[in-house]
Design an enzyme around this catalytic site. Sequence first.
Site, short mmCIF file in Angstrom:
data_model
loop_
_atom_site.label_atom_id
_atom_site.label_comp_id
_atom_site.label_asym_id
_atom_site.label_seq_id
_atom_site.Cartn_x
_atom_site.Cartn_y
_atom_site.Cartn_z
N GLN A 1 0.82 -1.21 0.00
CA GLN A 1 0.00 0.00 0.00
C GLN A 1 0.85 1.26 0.00
OE1 GLN A 1 -3.31 -0.28 2.61
NE2 GLN A 1 -4.14 1.70 2.05
N ASP A 2 1.65 1.45 1.04
CA ASP A 2 2.57 2.59 1.07
C ASP A 2 3.76 2.22 1.94
OD1 ASP A 2 1.26 2.78 3.58
OD2 ASP A 2 1.46 4.96 3.62
#
Length: 219
Positions: free
Chosen positions: A63-64
């Site tokens: 995701q990040d």
Amino acid sequence: MPLSHTTWAPYINAKLTPEQINNIKQFLDVQYQEQSIFPPKEKVFAALSMTSLDHTKVVIMGQDPYHGLGQAQGLSFSVPDAVPAPPSLQNILKELATDIGPRASHDLTSWAKQGVLLLNAVLTVPEGQANAHAGLVWEPLTDAIIQAVSDAGEPTVFILWGKFAQSKRRYIDESKHLVLTAAHPSPLSAYRGFFGSHPFSKANQFLTQNGRDSIHWLE
């Protein structure tokens, strides 16, 4: 961007407008001047620099980046060996040990060099602010990367853990590629279908069946 010399550049330039590319450049300049951002600026595009389009065999979507000091290195889920493995990575290594065997290192750079694209959907994060850069400039770029692999790449394995990663499934041609889905390796969900999913052996089986070299996951 540093990607202009890579195999990804033609696909990025085809999918993104000049304005979008310029927005990314400006975003990076401003963010790194104003606050503490991870990963280090020179590692923002590490996944794309280490794993070329023509060498990509497996894509593992994150995701990040990790938002703690010294963790993020531009590769999804990976941290340097000098840093303790975060809980999700600990569970990935537990599943790997069950599936294939134990791996001592939690720095996944060797996977990237073998053709595992360790791609986060969002490539930067402010210190201590998980997912704060979502929805700003990164998703058009990383969605274009997924589409580039799907459109131009040889048979590839896409490993999508959790609902967020699985939202990217719409960009993948499943008549040509293998999509492996499971719960996210986070401690909150790992026991709801991540453990026992055997993604590493399944990926290698697909690669060898399609005439591609398997990944040495334990190296």
